[in-house]
Design an enzyme around this catalytic site. Structure first.
Site, short mmCIF file in Angstrom:
data_model
loop_
_atom_site.label_atom_id
_atom_site.label_comp_id
_atom_site.label_asym_id
_atom_site.label_seq_id
_atom_site.Cartn_x
_atom_site.Cartn_y
_atom_site.Cartn_z
N PHE A 70 2.90 5.37 14.29
CA PHE A 70 3.57 5.91 15.47
C PHE A 70 3.27 5.08 16.72
O PHE A 70 3.72 5.41 17.82
CB PHE A 70 3.18 7.37 15.68
CG PHE A 70 3.90 8.34 14.76
CD1 PHE A 70 4.89 7.89 13.89
CD2 PHE A 70 3.61 9.69 14.78
CE1 PHE A 70 5.55 8.77 13.04
CE2 PHE A 70 4.27 10.58 13.96
CZ PHE A 70 5.25 10.12 13.08
N ASN A 101 -3.82 1.03 13.61
CA ASN A 101 -3.71 -0.27 14.28
C ASN A 101 -3.00 -0.10 15.62
O ASN A 101 -1.94 -0.66 15.88
CB ASN A 101 -3.03 -1.31 13.38
CG ASN A 101 -1.69 -0.85 12.83
OD1 ASN A 101 -1.36 0.33 12.90
ND2 ASN A 101 -0.93 -1.77 12.28
N ASP A 158 -5.54 -0.24 7.76
CA ASP A 158 -4.21 -0.68 7.36
C ASP A 158 -3.63 -1.69 8.34
O ASP A 158 -3.66 -1.50 9.55
CB ASP A 158 -3.25 0.49 7.25
CG ASP A 158 -1.85 0.02 6.90
OD1 ASP A 158 -1.73 -0.80 5.98
OD2 ASP A 158 -0.90 0.44 7.56
N ASP A 311 5.30 3.94 5.00
CA ASP A 311 4.79 2.84 5.83
C ASP A 311 5.74 2.61 7.00
O ASP A 311 6.05 1.48 7.37
CB ASP A 311 4.62 1.56 5.00
CG ASP A 311 3.86 0.47 5.76
OD1 ASP A 311 3.26 0.78 6.81
OD2 ASP A 311 3.89 -0.69 5.31
N HIS A 315 9.55 -1.50 15.15
CA HIS A 315 9.43 -2.67 16.04
C HIS A 315 10.66 -2.71 16.95
O HIS A 315 11.75 -2.30 16.55
CB HIS A 315 9.35 -3.97 15.25
CG HIS A 315 8.09 -4.13 14.46
ND1 HIS A 315 6.86 -4.31 15.05
CD2 HIS A 315 7.89 -4.14 13.11
CE1 HIS A 315 5.94 -4.43 14.10
NE2 HIS A 315 6.53 -4.32 12.93
#
Length: 429
Positions: A70, A101, A158, A311, A315
């Site tokens: 998210f 991340n 991840d 997953d 972007h």
């Protein structure tokens, strides 16, 4: 009260399949009834009760995704907790686990508490991981117990592999002591020149070297050995290679605590998609060969792979429009996951709808130890109502980003309602 009438209930946790009426009171399921029950007939006389006619539709547990990005905090121009939750609800998901991340990372108590507090306002059940190592640098373990006590439900770095075997072993010991899984991004950078693209014919055509399959295989092999030695429960994320599937199958037969997840894009597409879609088909690990795709499907079918996870990796458009070598890896997936599962696994005869729903609900819920993925009286009112045969056009996304090769496609499995905590969080009727 909310009454769902005449739906075809599919609940893998109990093995129940058939037409049922479901009565919801508040955030709980009050009663599950056979057709024609006097209890439901009485409730229908009260006009204050809301009724959803699910005739001809499937009613399943709210979907569970153990692997979403998210991008919040730090990269909210791509996605945030609110927009990601809207995409999840549209896709039939009521429980999601966010990856770490972010910036700052999920390596501290304050950030974990913050995202959980904001996730609680979305109407969905939004969970978060904790990182394995500080700043995801692979050098120093986080204060793992503190992060679990703050509310994290699993450990993962991840996006980055844990290349230090000694550190990985220490992390596994600690995670096992805490009763939590470690979910692993298995790509050894020593075998990668250009990430996001399989090292093979397509990469050669594009003038790239790509990612060798050994990048994944070598780390899966190593971490199975560590899990066997320590007794830890590991999850191999977004599996991409046939050899990895076989390694996990054999390890599970030996009693090793290893689970695996497959993404819809890895059981739907091959490396050839990069030629058609460009960076929209670039992801880590990359799409590989048809033989790998079929091995992943076989793994899902026989239970070697017990989890389907999106997953979901948003972007911005301008990022994905860069030349292939420079564009970031990853695609969005929350809104198309169920549809692709129906199209690629159920309609092709590889799996039953019950088996598909298992891999998307109780399968991940059990692995990650979250209370989700089932339908029972007295249980939480988290449900998805969909028509597996009805088609819909995916022309616009509820996510902030739309970096997916499936945008514009006509897909099966129209979702009519997503219900979480007894409330309708998405509807299209």
């Amino acid at each position: 009260m909310l009454i769902i009438k005449n739906g075809y209930m599919v609940d893998p946790a109990s093995g129940t399949e058939g037409i049922r009426d479901i009565v919801i009171d508040g955030d709980k399921i009050l009663k599950i009834c056979e057709e024609g029950s006097d209890f439901v007939a009485e409730l229908l006389k009260d006009s204050s009760n809301k009724v959803i006619d699910a005739t001809g539709k499937t009613v399943a547990p709210g979907l569970v995704d153990g692997h979403v990005h998210f991008r919040d905090p730090g990269f909210t121009y791509k996605e945030d907790i609110e927009s990601g939750s809207k995409a999840a609800a549209r896709g039939g998901f009521t429980s999601v686990i966010m990856m770490g991340n972010t910036e700052p990372h999920m390596d501290n108590v304050e950030t974990i508490r913050d995202v959980l507090a904001r996730g609680a306002k979305t109407g969905l059940r939004v969970y978060t991981c904790a990182n394995v190592t500080r700043d995801m640098l692979g050098k120093e373990l986080c204060a793992m117990k503190e992060l679990i006590d703050a509310g994290a439900v699993l450990f993962t770095d991840d996006g980055k592999p844990i290349t230090d075997a000694e550190l990985m072993e220490k992390a596994c010991v600690e995670a096992a002591n805490l009763g939590k899984v470690i979910s692993l991004h298995e790509e050894n950078p020593e075998f990668i020149t250009d990430n996001g693209i399989n090292a093979g014919e397509v990469a050669e055509k594009l003038g790239l070297k790509g990612s060798l399959r050994q990048a994944e295989i070598s780390m899966v092999e190593r971490d199975i050995d560590i899990a066997e030695k320590t007794g830890a429960h590991i999850v191999v994320q977004h599996i991409s290679a046939a050899e990895s599937v076989e390694l996990i199958r054999n390890a599970r037969k030996r009693g090793v605590k290893v689970s695996a997840e497959a993404t819809p894009h890895h059981f739907t597409l091959t490396e050839n998609a990069v030629l058609k879609y460009g960076s929209l088909a670039k992801m880590n690990p990359p799409l590989r060969l048809e033989s790998d795709r079929k091995a992943i499907i076989e793994g899902l079918k026989d239970g070697t792979i017990g989890i389907i996870a999106t997953d979901h990796a948003p972007h911005a458009r301008e990022e994905k429009q860069k030349e292939l070598r420079l564009a970031p890896s990853g695609i969005t997936g929350l809104e198309t996951s169920l549809a692709l599962g129906i199209r690629e696994l159920v309609n092709t005869g590889y799996m039953t709808l019950m088996e598909l729903i298992d891999r998307m609900t109780i399968g991940p819920a059990r692995v990650y130890g979250i209370d989700a993925g089932y339908i029972t009286e007295g249980g939480m009112a988290d449900l998805v109502i969909f028509d597996p045969k009805a088609e819909w056009n995916f022309v616009q996304s509820n996510s902030k980003s739309s970096n997916t090769p499936f945008l514009g496609e006509r897909l099966p499995g129209k979702i009519h309602d997503t219900i979480c905590k007894g409330q309708i969080v998405y509807e299209d009727r």
